[in-house]
Structures are given as C-alpha cells and as structure tokens.
Design an enzyme around this catalytic site. Sequence first.
Site, PDB file in Angstrom:
ATOM      1  N   HIS A 134       5.997  11.003 -26.787  1.00  0.00           N
ATOM      2  CA  HIS A 134       5.108  12.038 -25.672  1.00  0.00           C
ATOM      3  C   HIS A 134       5.414  13.435 -25.907  1.00  0.00           C
ATOM      4  O   HIS A 134       4.381  14.180 -26.239  1.00  0.00           O
ATOM      5  CB  HIS A 134       5.112  11.634 -24.256  1.00  0.00           C
ATOM      6  CG  HIS A 134       4.309  12.309 -23.484  1.00  0.00           C
ATOM      7  ND1 HIS A 134       3.155  12.256 -23.483  1.00  0.00           N
ATOM      8  CD2 HIS A 134       4.514  13.408 -22.298  1.00  0.00           C
ATOM      9  CE1 HIS A 134       2.500  12.995 -22.444  1.00  0.00           C
ATOM     10  NE2 HIS A 134       3.643  13.783 -22.020  1.00  0.00           N
TER      11      HIS A 134
ATOM     12  N   ASN B 296      -1.784  20.033 -18.182  1.00  0.00           N
ATOM     13  CA  ASN B 296      -2.051  19.317 -19.461  1.00  0.00           C
ATOM     14  C   ASN B 296      -2.117  20.137 -20.731  1.00  0.00           C
ATOM     15  O   ASN B 296      -2.954  19.691 -21.511  1.00  0.00           O
ATOM     16  CB  ASN B 296      -3.403  18.540 -18.995  1.00  0.00           C
ATOM     17  CG  ASN B 296      -3.157  17.535 -17.937  1.00  0.00           C
ATOM     18  OD1 ASN B 296      -2.401  17.153 -17.629  1.00  0.00           O
ATOM     19  ND2 ASN B 296      -4.216  17.626 -16.826  1.00  0.00           N
TER      20      ASN B 296
ATOM     21  N   GLU C  57      -4.972  17.248  -8.709  1.00  0.00           N
ATOM     22  CA  GLU C  57      -5.713  17.820  -9.817  1.00  0.00           C
ATOM     23  C   GLU C  57      -7.096  18.107  -9.794  1.00  0.00           C
ATOM     24  O   GLU C  57      -7.841  17.830 -10.702  1.00  0.00           O
ATOM     25  CB  GLU C  57      -5.308  16.828 -11.090  1.00  0.00           C
ATOM     26  CG  GLU C  57      -5.436  17.517 -12.299  1.00  0.00           C
ATOM     27  CD  GLU C  57      -5.091  16.790 -13.597  1.00  0.00           C
ATOM     28  OE1 GLU C  57      -4.081  16.299 -13.487  1.00  0.00           O
ATOM     29  OE2 GLU C  57      -5.743  16.731 -14.476  1.00  0.00           O
TER      30      GLU C  57
ATOM     31  N   HIS D  41      -2.356  18.329 -23.844  1.00  0.00           N
ATOM     32  CA  HIS D  41      -2.157  16.926 -23.690  1.00  0.00           C
ATOM     33  C   HIS D  41      -3.446  16.403 -24.244  1.00  0.00           C
ATOM     34  O   HIS D  41      -3.459  15.097 -24.531  1.00  0.00           O
ATOM     35  CB  HIS D  41      -2.049  16.630 -22.155  1.00  0.00           C
ATOM     36  CG  HIS D  41      -0.580  16.777 -21.779  1.00  0.00           C
ATOM     37  ND1 HIS D  41       0.192  18.059 -21.981  1.00  0.00           N
ATOM     38  CD2 HIS D  41       0.375  15.892 -21.312  1.00  0.00           C
ATOM     39  CE1 HIS D  41       1.460  17.922 -21.418  1.00  0.00           C
ATOM     40  NE2 HIS D  41       1.533  16.684 -21.023  1.00  0.00           N
TER      41      HIS D  41
ATOM     42  N   GLU E 185       7.904  19.877 -23.119  1.00  0.00           N
ATOM     43  CA  GLU E 185       7.262  20.242 -21.787  1.00  0.00           C
ATOM     44  C   GLU E 185       7.821  21.479 -21.079  1.00  0.00           C
ATOM     45  O   GLU E 185       7.165  22.365 -20.227  1.00  0.00           O
ATOM     46  CB  GLU E 185       7.556  18.920 -20.759  1.00  0.00           C
ATOM     47  CG  GLU E 185       6.938  17.919 -21.248  1.00  0.00           C
ATOM     48  CD  GLU E 185       5.319  17.730 -21.063  1.00  0.00           C
ATOM     49  OE1 GLU E 185       4.799  18.589 -20.736  1.00  0.00           O
ATOM     50  OE2 GLU E 185       4.729  16.608 -21.313  1.00  0.00           O
TER      51      GLU E 185
ATOM     52  N   LYS F 214       2.419  11.815 -10.006  1.00  0.00           N
ATOM     53  CA  LYS F 214       1.521  11.007 -11.103  1.00  0.00           C
ATOM     54  C   LYS F 214       2.253   9.590 -11.457  1.00  0.00           C
ATOM     55  O   LYS F 214       3.211   9.848 -11.760  1.00  0.00           O
ATOM     56  CB  LYS F 214       1.103  11.838 -12.098  1.00  0.00           C
ATOM     57  CG  LYS F 214      -0.181  12.652 -11.866  1.00  0.00           C
ATOM     58  CD  LYS F 214      -0.523  13.367 -13.162  1.00  0.00           C
ATOM     59  CE  LYS F 214      -1.769  14.348 -13.129  1.00  0.00           C
ATOM     60  NZ  LYS F 214      -2.092  14.921 -14.363  1.00  0.00           N
TER      61      LYS F 214
ATOM     62  N   LYS G 165       6.162  23.767 -11.690  1.00  0.00           N
ATOM     63  CA  LYS G 165       5.509  22.363 -11.531  1.00  0.00           C
ATOM     64  C   LYS G 165       5.245  22.464 -10.038  1.00  0.00           C
ATOM     65  O   LYS G 165       4.317  21.981  -9.707  1.00  0.00           O
ATOM     66  CB  LYS G 165       6.350  21.317 -11.964  1.00  0.00           C
ATOM     67  CG  LYS G 165       5.410  19.877 -11.854  1.00  0.00           C
ATOM     68  CD  LYS G 165       5.415  19.075 -12.931  1.00  0.00           C
ATOM     69  CE  LYS G 165       4.352  17.954 -12.587  1.00  0.00           C
ATOM     70  NZ  LYS G 165       4.108  16.766 -13.429  1.00  0.00           N
TER      71      LYS G 165
ATOM     72  N   HIS H 118      -2.498  13.330 -26.166  1.00  0.00           N
ATOM     73  CA  HIS H 118      -2.812  11.932 -25.744  1.00  0.00           C
ATOM     74  C   HIS H 118      -3.632  11.037 -26.992  1.00  0.00           C
ATOM     75  O   HIS H 118      -3.602  10.020 -27.031  1.00  0.00           O
ATOM     76  CB  HIS H 118      -3.600  11.994 -24.260  1.00  0.00           C
ATOM     77  CG  HIS H 118      -2.665  12.033 -23.364  1.00  0.00           C
ATOM     78  ND1 HIS H 118      -3.175  12.212 -21.888  1.00  0.00           N
ATOM     79  CD2 HIS H 118      -1.253  11.846 -23.192  1.00  0.00           C
ATOM     80  CE1 HIS H 118      -1.846  12.478 -21.210  1.00  0.00           C
ATOM     81  NE2 HIS H 118      -1.067  12.323 -21.918  1.00  0.00           N
TER      82      HIS H 118
ATOM     83  N   ARG I  58       0.808  -1.230   0.022  1.00  0.00           N
ATOM     84  CA  ARG I  58      -0.051   0.147  -0.030  1.00  0.00           C
ATOM     85  C   ARG I  58       0.833   1.195  -0.066  1.00  0.00           C
ATOM     86  O   ARG I  58       0.371   2.414   0.246  1.00  0.00           O
ATOM     87  CB  ARG I  58      -1.080  -0.188   1.131  1.00  0.00           C
ATOM     88  CG  ARG I  58      -2.123  -1.149   1.203  1.00  0.00           C
ATOM     89  CD  ARG I  58      -3.164  -0.853   1.972  1.00  0.00           C
ATOM     90  NE  ARG I  58      -3.887  -2.000   2.302  1.00  0.00           N
ATOM     91  CZ  ARG I  58      -3.868  -3.105   3.196  1.00  0.00           C
ATOM     92  NH1 ARG I  58      -2.699  -3.223   3.871  1.00  0.00           N
ATOM     93  NH2 ARG I  58      -4.608  -4.161   2.964  1.00  0.00           N
TER      94      ARG I  58
ATOM     95  N   ARG J  26      -4.000  22.434 -11.148  1.00  0.00           N
ATOM     96  CA  ARG J  26      -3.009  21.291 -11.909  1.00  0.00           C
ATOM     97  C   ARG J  26      -3.438  20.951 -13.382  1.00  0.00           C
ATOM     98  O   ARG J  26      -2.433  20.729 -13.850  1.00  0.00           O
ATOM     99  CB  ARG J  26      -2.721  20.252 -10.894  1.00  0.00           C
ATOM    100  CG  ARG J  26      -1.891  19.232 -11.275  1.00  0.00           C
ATOM    101  CD  ARG J  26      -1.368  17.994 -10.589  1.00  0.00           C
ATOM    102  NE  ARG J  26      -0.249  17.450 -11.046  1.00  0.00           N
ATOM    103  CZ  ARG J  26       0.196  16.371 -10.154  1.00  0.00           C
ATOM    104  NH1 ARG J  26       0.204  16.122  -9.170  1.00  0.00           N
ATOM    105  NH2 ARG J  26       1.304  15.643 -11.137  1.00  0.00           N
TER     106      ARG J  26
END
Length: 367
Positions: free
Chosen positions: A274, A248, A240, A251, A188, A146, A230, A255, A124, A244
């Site tokens: 990416h 993106n 997010e 993105h 980025e 993330k 960041k 994506h 965990r 946040r």
Amino acid sequence: MSAIQYVEVGGAAPYRIAIGPGLLKAPALLAECLRGRHALVASDGNVAPLYLHRVEAALRAARPDLRLGRLVIPPGEGEKTLGNFAAALDALAGLGATRDACVFALGGGVVGDLAGFAAACWMRGIDVVQLPTTLLAMVDSSVGGKTAVDIPQGKNLVGAFHPPRAVIADIGTLRSLPPRELRAGFAEVVKYGAIVDAPFLDWLEAQADGLLAGDDALLAQAIARSCAHKAAIVERDPFERGERALLNFGHTFGHAIEAEQAAGSGGYGHGLNHGEAVAVGMVLAARLSTALGLAEAGDGDRLRTLLARFGLPTALPEGLEAGALVARMRLDKKAQASGLRFVLWDGAGRARVVADIDEAAVLAVLR
Ligand code: NAD
Ligand code: GLY
C-alpha cells in the site's frame, strides 16, 4: 522508558494517541481502555509471536478477571477479507462478548482495518483500541476511524467509520518491522508534508538517514507530527465530506495500481504494497497537477527525490495498462457520478480536490 507523547483527537468521539517505546508492556495504559469484562486481541501470524503475549500479559496483570480471547489471521493484504471479518465475529461470539467488550487490534493496517470493522459491527459497535505495529499504521490507518475489508472488485469497498477508543503506538515494535515495510510507512509520512506542511518536507529531507536507521526520538517526532495533522483533519471532517479527502493524495492512482496488480496475480498482496503504491501515486498526482498547469514541475521533482531517498518506488510497475488503471479509478470511492476526481496540489503543502478531470490527461500521465 522515555516520555510518552500524546496527540488528542477531538470531535464527537474524542480519543488519545499515545506514542513511545515499550507501551505494550504498560498494563495501566492498556487497561484504562477497558469498560467491560471481555477483550479480544486480534493480530496476524507475523506480529502475534512477537507481541501478543505482551499485550495479554499486561491486560491480565491489570485485570485478572478479564475474559480474554485471541484471533490470529495469516499476514498480508490478501487476508483483509470478508472471510476473516466473519472469523473475528465468530471469535467475539465464542468469547460471549457483550456490548462493553473491547477489541485490541495489534498489527499493521490490515489487522487494524479488519478488527476495527468487526468491532464496528459486533452488536452494532463495540470499542476498538488500535495497537499499531507498522509505521504506516501508526501515522495513518490507526487514526481516524476508517475500517474496512477488501473485495475482489476493489480495496476497502466494504467498511464503516468507527473511531477507536484509543491508539497506543509502541514505537519499539518498529525494530522488528521488515525494512521494506518501514520504508512503506514513510510514504504516508511524506504525504502530510505534501498536502499541508511544506516545512515538514524540509525536516524529512534533513532527517532521512536517522529516520531510516530507526532513531527512536526522530521516529517519535515524525509519528507525532503526522498524527497531529491527521487528528486535526479528521476532527474537522470525520466522514470525508470535504477536507479529509486531502488525505487521499496519491491514493486514487495507488488504489488503482493495487487493484490491477491483484487482478493480474490472483489476489491482493502481490506487487507493490500500500505505501509503495501511494508513493508512486503521489508522484503521478504531482505530475498530473503540473500537466494541468496547477503546480511547478520542480515541486514534483522534489517530492519524487524525497520518496526515492526513503527507498520508495516512484514509477509505475511494468505491465500495468493505462486504460485498465483508469477503469479502476472510475470505481474508486473518491470518484463521483460526474467523473474522475483527484487530490492534486498547487505545490508542496498545498493540496486540493479537483473534480471532473479529463481522462485523456490522466491517460497521458500514466503513459
Ligand atoms: P500490513 O498490516 O500488511 O503489515 C505489513 C507487514 O508487516 C505484514 O506482513 C505484517 O505481518 C508485518 N508486521 C506488522 N508489524 C510488524 C512488526 N512490528 N514486526 C514485524 N512484522 C510486522 O500493512 P500496513 O502497511 O501496516 O497497512 C496497510 C493496510 O492499511 C492496507 O490494507 C490499507 O488499505 C490500510 N490503510 C488504512 C487506512 C485507514 O485510514 N484505515 C489508512 C492507510 C492504510
Ligand atoms: N487514509 C485516509 C483517511 O484516513 O482518510
């Protein structure tokens, strides 16, 4: 060794980002992250032959009693899979890793996301220390917690928020990075200028040649400034729920491009990488902003020119169908039940989330 630059990430689980050359050879810096007696170093088949022995040697020098395991996955986005996630858990089980164990993620965003997710799930949640070796990982994926793997239905659809215990960015590793991967990282970097820091775009325009030539001092400045942005954003909005999402920018388009390329070629890792997909996505997001009357076309032109200066693609690759891309966007994590949601901008440095975007406007931009 020149001075190390530090960026602090605050919040409920604070940590420090160290940036500088030669850091993977610094036993104390690596060992201060250890709480227990077990460590797993995860890497990929390109990075491991270059740097894994350094990390292992530094850890052994600082902690001779350490039980050290390794996991080396094949390189590439196509390897950010549930299968390799299971392999990481097997490696932790084989090591007998206890709750105070630590995973060192040595590589680009693929290794960082996958190893981070394994650390999030083992018992965990155990520590992960991110040791990014691509520019993209140094300025983005190693920071903010993330973690994820891809599934055929979409990128990063299975994952967890799991902040690292530390990030150690040895910029010396960028010397072995293929030029295409270095350029991808600049997508980025440019993103931070686009969303919150217009003067950073001026600086990047002025320093592009030195940055592309791999000037250590300039790279360290660009990485530290990107990480500071960041860090500030994820500190205020770690999960997010609001701000946040600005990270993106580009993105949603990016994506969709990556997923469509994967569907057309039998898996992730084909076509644009990416960073390249994000570069195209930012150009499209700027164009959509202009089409919706939010921003001047000149800002989008400037962004496109800067991305091209960094050797990045700025147009949709051939063969992608606009309708199929929009269908992908509906599944994107940034979409909501009510409709398509994009990060758009009011011009350089002024991004914001806009919901309920008319699909016809998106289709028009894609065509
Ligand atoms: P990557 O991890 O695939 O690395 C790119 C290539 O460079 C690989 O072939 C790798 O083996 C090689 N490589 C890495 N470092 C090297 C070095 N120093 N020398 C020689 N070769 C080296 O790709 P990436 O661009 O670093 O990361 C992309 C991934 O990051 C995507 O999966 C993306 O979804 C993820 N990402 C995550 C976040 C986040 O917040 N978690 C943010 C952005 C991107
Ligand atoms: N790369 C987007 C984020 O970390 O939120």
